[in-house]
Design an enzyme around this catalytic site. Structure first.
Site, PDB file in Angstrom:
ATOM      1  N   TYR A  28       0.901  -1.326  -0.021  1.00 30.50           N
ATOM      2  CA  TYR A  28       0.024  -0.115   0.219  1.00 30.50           C
ATOM      3  C   TYR A  28       1.006   1.308  -0.015  1.00 30.50           C
ATOM      4  O   TYR A  28       0.464   2.192  -0.764  1.00 30.50           O
ATOM      5  CB  TYR A  28      -0.790  -0.008   1.258  1.00 30.50           C
ATOM      6  CG  TYR A  28      -2.063   1.019   1.274  1.00 30.50           C
ATOM      7  CD1 TYR A  28      -3.103   0.751   0.283  1.00 30.50           C
ATOM      8  CD2 TYR A  28      -1.831   2.266   1.958  1.00 30.50           C
ATOM      9  CE1 TYR A  28      -4.098   1.739   0.453  1.00 30.50           C
ATOM     10  CE2 TYR A  28      -2.909   3.087   2.131  1.00 30.50           C
ATOM     11  CZ  TYR A  28      -3.863   2.929   1.241  1.00 30.50           C
ATOM     12  OH  TYR A  28      -4.975   3.846   1.269  1.00 30.50           O
ATOM     13  N   LEU A  60      -4.756  -6.739   6.025  1.00 32.95           N
ATOM     14  CA  LEU A  60      -5.862  -7.927   6.328  1.00 32.95           C
ATOM     15  C   LEU A  60      -5.671  -9.085   5.718  1.00 32.95           C
ATOM     16  O   LEU A  60      -5.920 -10.201   5.905  1.00 32.95           O
ATOM     17  CB  LEU A  60      -7.010  -7.193   6.455  1.00 32.95           C
ATOM     18  CG  LEU A  60      -7.353  -6.237   7.636  1.00 32.95           C
ATOM     19  CD1 LEU A  60      -8.962  -5.683   7.219  1.00 32.95           C
ATOM     20  CD2 LEU A  60      -7.403  -7.033   8.948  1.00 32.95           C
ATOM     21  N   GLU A  61      -5.145  -8.896   4.350  1.00 33.73           N
ATOM     22  CA  GLU A  61      -5.172 -10.005   3.314  1.00 33.73           C
ATOM     23  C   GLU A  61      -3.551 -10.843   3.596  1.00 33.73           C
ATOM     24  O   GLU A  61      -3.496 -12.067   3.336  1.00 33.73           O
ATOM     25  CB  GLU A  61      -5.312  -9.590   1.697  1.00 33.73           C
ATOM     26  CG  GLU A  61      -6.728  -9.014   1.536  1.00 33.73           C
ATOM     27  CD  GLU A  61      -6.885  -7.593   2.118  1.00 33.73           C
ATOM     28  OE1 GLU A  61      -7.940  -7.671   2.395  1.00 33.73           O
ATOM     29  OE2 GLU A  61      -5.847  -6.742   2.246  1.00 33.73           O
ATOM     30  N   CYS A  83       2.569  -2.174   6.038  1.00 36.88           N
ATOM     31  CA  CYS A  83       2.706  -0.978   6.862  1.00 36.88           C
ATOM     32  C   CYS A  83       1.214  -0.472   7.277  1.00 36.88           C
ATOM     33  O   CYS A  83       0.470  -0.227   6.035  1.00 36.88           O
ATOM     34  CB  CYS A  83       3.481   0.320   6.067  1.00 36.88           C
ATOM     35  SG  CYS A  83       3.739   1.515   7.143  1.00 36.88           S
ATOM     36  N   VAL A  84       0.779  -0.107   8.330  1.00 31.58           N
ATOM     37  CA  VAL A  84      -0.538   0.423   8.690  1.00 31.58           C
ATOM     38  C   VAL A  84      -0.095   1.882   9.399  1.00 31.58           C
ATOM     39  O   VAL A  84       0.436   1.748  10.668  1.00 31.58           O
ATOM     40  CB  VAL A  84      -1.269  -0.402   9.456  1.00 31.58           C
ATOM     41  CG1 VAL A  84      -2.732   0.196   9.823  1.00 31.58           C
ATOM     42  CG2 VAL A  84      -1.267  -1.774   8.957  1.00 31.58           C
ATOM     43  N   THR A  89      -9.705   7.418  11.694  1.00 37.71           N
ATOM     44  CA  THR A  89     -10.992   6.161  12.327  1.00 37.71           C
ATOM     45  C   THR A  89     -10.370   5.187  12.915  1.00 37.71           C
ATOM     46  O   THR A  89      -9.137   4.884  13.074  1.00 37.71           O
ATOM     47  CB  THR A  89     -11.628   5.957  11.098  1.00 37.71           C
ATOM     48  OG1 THR A  89     -10.875   5.075  10.414  1.00 37.71           O
ATOM     49  CG2 THR A  89     -12.181   7.107  10.063  1.00 37.71           C
ATOM     50  N   HIS A  91     -10.411   2.439  11.816  1.00 38.73           N
ATOM     51  CA  HIS A  91      -9.551   1.107  10.866  1.00 38.73           C
ATOM     52  C   HIS A  91      -8.472   0.827  11.324  1.00 38.73           C
ATOM     53  O   HIS A  91      -8.269  -0.188  11.135  1.00 38.73           O
ATOM     54  CB  HIS A  91      -9.941   1.917   9.617  1.00 38.73           C
ATOM     55  CG  HIS A  91      -9.559   0.791   8.487  1.00 38.73           C
ATOM     56  ND1 HIS A  91     -10.438  -0.277   8.278  1.00 38.73           N
ATOM     57  CD2 HIS A  91      -8.566   0.759   7.513  1.00 38.73           C
ATOM     58  CE1 HIS A  91      -9.928  -0.878   7.505  1.00 38.73           C
ATOM     59  NE2 HIS A  91      -8.838  -0.290   6.855  1.00 38.73           N
ATOM     60  N   ASN A 115       6.520 -11.410  11.719  1.00 40.83           N
ATOM     61  CA  ASN A 115       5.558 -10.435  11.728  1.00 40.83           C
ATOM     62  C   ASN A 115       6.236  -9.276  11.498  1.00 40.83           C
ATOM     63  O   ASN A 115       7.032  -8.505  12.451  1.00 40.83           O
ATOM     64  CB  ASN A 115       4.406 -10.319  12.685  1.00 40.83           C
ATOM     65  CG  ASN A 115       3.283  -9.315  12.536  1.00 40.83           C
ATOM     66  OD1 ASN A 115       3.651  -8.762  11.460  1.00 40.83           O
ATOM     67  ND2 ASN A 115       2.427  -9.433  13.360  1.00 40.83           N
ATOM     68  N   ARG A 129      11.659   2.593  10.437  1.00 43.81           N
ATOM     69  CA  ARG A 129      11.585   1.456  10.725  1.00 43.81           C
ATOM     70  C   ARG A 129      11.729   0.389   9.589  1.00 43.81           C
ATOM     71  O   ARG A 129      12.385  -0.616   9.575  1.00 43.81           O
ATOM     72  CB  ARG A 129      10.311   0.941  11.305  1.00 43.81           C
ATOM     73  CG  ARG A 129      10.152   1.595  12.851  1.00 43.81           C
ATOM     74  CD  ARG A 129       8.728   1.780  13.346  1.00 43.81           C
ATOM     75  NE  ARG A 129       8.904   2.183  14.857  1.00 43.81           N
ATOM     76  CZ  ARG A 129       8.966   3.311  15.226  1.00 43.81           C
ATOM     77  NH1 ARG A 129       9.482   4.200  14.551  1.00 43.81           N
ATOM     78  NH2 ARG A 129       9.034   3.932  16.533  1.00 43.81           N
TER      79      ARG A 129
END
Length: 184
Positions: A28, A60-61, A83-84, A89, A91, A115, A129
Site C-alpha cells: 500500500y 488484512l489479506e 505498513c499501517v 478512524t 480502522h 511479523n 523502521r
C-alpha cells in the site's frame, strides 16, 4: 537529549538443509514495502535460504495469503510485511489487531511466521523502521521466521498434518459416523 538504545540480536541460525520462505507483502505504501522486502530478502539469503514473493492488497489479506500457502504449498516459513499508519478512524485498530491476531493464531498452530507489518503513528516512523540499512524491520521479521524454522527442525517434528487438517486428497469424516459431511 536522545537516548541511544542497544538491543540484543540472536545469532543467525545455521541450517543443514536449505530453507524456503514465502514473503507476503501489502505494498500500500510502496516505498516502505520495498525497503521491508529488501531487508527480508537479504536476511534470508544471508542464511542460505531462498524466497518467493507475493503481493496482496492490504495488511488484512497478508494472513489469508499465508494460510493458503500453509495449506497448499511447501514453504518452511513466512514473512509478513506491510505498513499501517494511524488515520482518523478506528480502522487502524481493526487492521493492526486483526492482522496480528491472525498471524499469531497460525503461529500457535505451527506455522513459522515473522511479523513485519509495521503499525505506526506517522509516515516518518514507518520510513525509519523500514529502512533496510537502518532499523530493518523486514530483516528482523525474516530473522524471526528463520529462528522458528530452526526450532522446528531442532525438535524434529513435521509441521504438515499438525492438528485436524486433512492432507490433500484425504476425505473429511465426522467422528463416530463414518460418513462425509453433508451426506445422509
Amino acid at each position: 537529549m536522545a537516548v541511544s538504545e542497544t538491543h540484543h540480536v540472536l545469532a543467525r541460525p545455521d541450517f543443514d538443509a536449505p530453507v524456503r520462505l514465502l514473503i507476503v507483502v501489502a505494498p500500500y505504501y510502496k516505498d516502505i514495502a520495498d525497503q521491508l522486502v529488501a531487508g527480508a530478502r537479504a536476511e534470508i539469503e544471508a542464511a542460505g535460504g531462498t524466497w518467493d514473493l507475493v503481493e496482496v492488497p492490504g495488511a488484512l489479506e497478508v494472513p489469508t495469503a499465508i494460510a493458503i500457502a500453509e495449506q497448499l504449498s511447501n514453504f518452511d516459513g513466512y514473512v509478513a510485511l506491510g505498513c499501517v499508519i494511524r488515520g482518523e478512524t478506528t480502522h487502524y485498530e481493526t487492521v493492526c489487531n486483526d492482522s496480528s491476531r491472525a498471524l499469531q493464531l497460525m503461529g500457535l498452530q505451527g506455522a513459522c511466521i515473522g511479523n513485519g507489518i509495521l503499525t505506526v503513528e506517522n509516515r516518518g516512523q514507518a520510513v525509519v523502521r523500514a529502512d533496510a540499512n537502518g532499523q530493518n524491520k523486514g530483516g528482523g521479521a525474516a530473522a524471526a521466521a528463520l529462528h522458528l524454522i530452526a526450532l522446528t527442525r531442532r525438535w524434529g517434528k513435521a509441521r504438515k498434518g499438525v492438528g485436524f487438517r486433512p492432507g490433500v486428497g484425504e476425505d473429511i469424516r465426522l467422528a463416530g459416523t463414518g460418513k462425509e459431511p453433508g451426506t445422509a
